[in-house]
Enzyme design. Structure first.
Site, PDB file in Angstrom:
ATOM      1  N   SER A 179       0.962  -1.206  -0.106  1.00  0.00           N
ATOM      2  CA  SER A 179       0.077   0.065   0.083  1.00  0.00           C
ATOM      3  C   SER A 179       0.889   1.236  -0.037  1.00  0.00           C
ATOM      4  O   SER A 179       0.428   2.398  -0.674  1.00  0.00           O
ATOM      5  CB  SER A 179      -0.939   0.015   1.406  1.00  0.00           C
ATOM      6  OG  SER A 179      -0.210  -0.144   2.339  1.00  0.00           O
ATOM      7  N   HIS A 207      -4.872  -3.640  -2.936  1.00  0.00           N
ATOM      8  CA  HIS A 207      -4.401  -2.756  -4.088  1.00  0.00           C
ATOM      9  C   HIS A 207      -4.119  -3.494  -5.432  1.00  0.00           C
ATOM     10  O   HIS A 207      -3.782  -2.927  -6.311  1.00  0.00           O
ATOM     11  CB  HIS A 207      -3.225  -1.960  -3.653  1.00  0.00           C
ATOM     12  CG  HIS A 207      -3.440  -1.098  -2.372  1.00  0.00           C
ATOM     13  ND1 HIS A 207      -4.292  -0.013  -2.459  1.00  0.00           N
ATOM     14  CD2 HIS A 207      -3.286  -1.327  -1.006  1.00  0.00           C
ATOM     15  CE1 HIS A 207      -4.352   0.541  -1.306  1.00  0.00           C
ATOM     16  NE2 HIS A 207      -3.718  -0.294  -0.208  1.00  0.00           N
ATOM     17  N   LYS A 238     -10.845   0.448  -2.913  1.00  0.00           N
ATOM     18  CA  LYS A 238     -10.079   0.965  -3.760  1.00  0.00           C
ATOM     19  C   LYS A 238     -10.363   1.083  -5.150  1.00  0.00           C
ATOM     20  O   LYS A 238     -11.399   2.010  -5.351  1.00  0.00           O
ATOM     21  CB  LYS A 238      -8.545   0.361  -3.422  1.00  0.00           C
ATOM     22  CG  LYS A 238      -8.512  -0.215  -1.889  1.00  0.00           C
ATOM     23  CD  LYS A 238      -7.833   0.742  -0.925  1.00  0.00           C
ATOM     24  CE  LYS A 238      -7.576   0.240   0.254  1.00  0.00           C
ATOM     25  NZ  LYS A 238      -7.867   0.991   1.281  1.00  0.00           N
TER      26      LYS A 238
END
Ligand SMILES: Cc1ncc(COP(=O)(O)O)c(C=O)c1O
Length: 386
Positions: A179, A207, A238
């Site tokens: 991250s 991610h 995300k």
């Protein structure tokens, strides 16, 4: 009770340049308007720019209209709606697992899963840089936590050998895309070690979901490691632009989590609009499977501009591009300067990153076009090298 200790703690944080505040932004997204001026936001995790995608918004609205604002209860009472079921089935299929289970957030997913996989007397082997939610989950589990040097699978092997003879359950945890560094874990090597040392493996794909792999299904899927990875964790917060988290795993593990995960049981089911939005995001990923490739190609170009300007981006291989400044105050000053130039590049400081490695954590999104990337790179190079 006297509250002097509170002020004392805040004063200490201030002296170290570590006071934080939740600044209010008038809009969400990769390009926003502040006081009528266009501002490029390089701190958003809405990597695919789906937050305002018409289909995603329509699906969220449809769920809202159909079911109302809330789910009314926890999942095991009356909070499970058909769309929760549908989303779990779709996630399981996309990720290549038997089953999936949704949690209220990515943080809760880790907090609710890791303590079920390992408990007191068990061993958890964690990469040095795993996210705070994983570390907090390890603490909750009361298992012995063994750290290994970041992305160094040989260091992990040494640790596994060192603790090899113990009969307890072993769990290896790491992220696929990190991250704060944007680098990628050596997943194949880690999976092989897990197999050799009879350890479970849990990978946080917060991610890499949406940004890598077929239909954005992540790196486990891309590398064909579904059978080697016990738990594939991900978030809807995300690249899927909403909120919530999930694990993809075996049907039996799902059943166990449903029966024993406190972060699943003792909380209200995620609200319908959020689940509807996530289903909409999956539709978009399926219909446009190349979004992640475009994002990575754009980021390659952005990184090359930064390198040409003499900046180091560590081992970043993803849409997350770090520029380490080091000193907290200096990172804040550069971030402020960039803000004046119409670029949001939040300064990330300890404890989110290791002491002495305060940085600009830049994230490229599909809202950023080539001219935005060029403008941002120019200003960032100027601000950092001044
Ligand atoms: C690697 C990683 N795992 C988990 C989380 C937590 O996810 P969420 O923001 O959905 O709670 C984050 C986000 O901050 C993250 O970066």
């Amino acid at each position: 009770m006297n509250e002097n200790w509170i002020k004392q703690q805040l004063d200490e944080a201030k002296a170290q340049g570590l006071v934080r505040a939740a600044r209010v932004y008038p809009e969400a997204g990769g390009i926003i308007k502040i006081d009528g001026k266009e501002v490029l936001n390089f701190s958003s995790n809405d990597y695919l720019d789906l937050g305002r995608h018409p289909h995603v918004v329509d699906c969220a609205r449809e769920a809202l209209d159909r079911y109302g604002i809330g789910s009314t209860a926890s999942r095991l009472v009356t909070g499970t709606l058909p769309i929760h079921d549908e989303l779990e089935a779709r996630i399981a299929k996309e990720k290549g697992y038997e089953a999936a289970l949704i949690f209220g957030s990515g943080y809760m997913t880790n907090a609710g899963t890791i303590p079920i996989l390992a408990g007191r007397d068990d061993l958890i082997f964690a990469d040095k840089l795993v996210h705070a939610s994983m570390i907090d989950a390890c603490r909750l589990s009361a298992a012995k936590l063994v750290r290994w040097a970041h992305n160094d699978f040989q260091a992990l092997e040494k640790r596994l050998v060192q603790y090899g003879s113990s009969k307890v359950r072993k769990l290896i945890i790491t992220e696929s895309v990190f991250s704060m560094d944007g680098d990628i874990a050596p997943l194949k090597e880690i999976a092989a070690l897990a197999e050799t040392h009879d350890a479970m493996l849990m990978i946080d794909e917060a991610h890499s979901t949406g940004t890598f792999g077929p239909n954005g299904a992540g790196l486990i899927r891309e590398l064909g490691l579904e059978n080697a990875v016990t738990v594939s964790m991900g978030t809807m917060s995300k690249a899927m632009a909403g909120y919530g988290g999930y694990v993809a795993c075996s049907s039996n593990l799902r059943k166990l989590l449903v029966n024993s995960s406190r972060a699943f049981i003792y909380t209200t089911a995620p609200p319908p609009a959020i689940i509807g939005g996530a289903l909409g995001a999956l539709d978009v990923l399926e219909a446009s499977p190349r979004l992640g490739n475009i994002l990575q190609a754009n980021t390659d170009y952005f990184r090359s501009l930064l390198h040409e300007g003499g900046l180091d981006t560590l081992q970043s291989q993803s849409q997350i591009v770090p520029i380490v400044i080091g000193d907290n105050e200096k990172a804040l000053a550069i971030s402020r300067k960039l803000r004046e130039m119409g670029i949001i590049a939040a300064a990330i400081r300890p404890p989110t990153v290791p002491a002495g490695s305060a940085r600009l954590r830049l994230s490229v999104t599909l809202a950023h076009h080539v001219d935005h990337l060029e403008r941002a790179a120019k200003e960032i190079i100027k601000a950092v090298t001044a």
